[in-house]
Design an enzyme around this catalytic site. Sequence first.
Site, mmCIF file in Angstrom:
data_model
loop_
_atom_site.group_PDB
_atom_site.id
_atom_site.type_symbol
_atom_site.label_atom_id
_atom_site.label_comp_id
_atom_site.label_asym_id
_atom_site.label_seq_id
_atom_site.Cartn_x
_atom_site.Cartn_y
_atom_site.Cartn_z
ATOM 1 N N LYS A 1 0.863 -1.174 0.000
ATOM 2 C CA LYS A 1 0.000 0.000 0.000
ATOM 3 C C LYS A 1 0.901 1.225 0.000
ATOM 4 C CE LYS A 1 -4.505 0.670 2.134
ATOM 5 N NZ LYS A 1 -5.205 0.708 3.413
HETATM 6 O O1 G3P Z 1 -9.323 1.432 3.822
HETATM 7 C C1 G3P Z 1 -9.065 2.690 4.360
HETATM 8 C C2 G3P Z 1 -9.661 2.798 5.702
HETATM 9 O O2 G3P Z 1 -8.978 1.986 6.613
HETATM 10 C C3 G3P Z 1 -9.807 4.177 6.217
HETATM 11 O O3 G3P Z 1 -11.005 4.174 6.892
HETATM 12 O O4 G3P Z 1 -12.676 4.940 8.458
HETATM 13 O O5 G3P Z 1 -10.239 5.508 8.828
HETATM 14 O O6 G3P Z 1 -11.542 6.598 6.997
HETATM 15 P P1 G3P Z 1 -11.386 5.389 7.855
#
Ligand code: G3P
Length: 217
Positions: free
Chosen positions: A84
């Site tokens: 990533k």
């Molecule tokens: O896949 C990306 C994710 O982990 C981010 O999610 O909820 O932290 O915006 P969030």
Amino acid sequence: MKIFIDSANIDEIREVAGWGILDGCTTNPSLVSKTGRPFRDCIADILGIVDGPVSVEAVSTDAPGMVKEGEDWARLDPDKVTVKVPMCIEGLKAIKSLSGKGIKTNCTLVFSQTQALLAARAGATFISPFVGRLDDISHQGMDLVSDIVDLIESYDMEAEVIAASIRHPLHVVESARIGAHIATIPYKVLVQMTRHPLTDIGIERFQADYNKIPKPR
Ligand code: G3P
């Protein structure tokens, strides 16, 4: 649409893998940090459970560092490990280099079509627009996913679009409707997706009626 779990929690990942619907897993440093476990142990365990791509974040800030990290991670499992890489100029250089070595990449923290176009041209295997974080600042996150899917498909580019930063089941429904190739979904949302009150009532009623049926002696 393929389903990935967005988690580094081994119990969650093992459970969902057991449902028979899991195509891959995405992690990030915040998710690994929540587990309280060493990064490498966590990723090695996930690779042992998930039968598909597993995204592991490179944390270096320069391309050579990201490439080195990516090569190290890929040695753990060359088929599953997906490096990533954050969207930035150094990240693009790293994606180009890693994809040239046959290592899968997931360009993360994508918030615009121009970023997605550049990531695809650099050879990213996956591109991850963050839906929830755009919604958080009053932008339509799903519109970006839809525009990126159209862009990738109209030029027949190979990258697959992962709807990321999913916060609730409607994000999943919308991702499927607009043709996202993959949604990466937190455990809580995956569980929510299984539920419907009429299903619970139906199961209860069938059980109750079954119990009324005279049993053979
Ligand atoms: O896949 C990306 C994710 O982990 C981010 O999610 O909820 O932290 O915006 P969030």
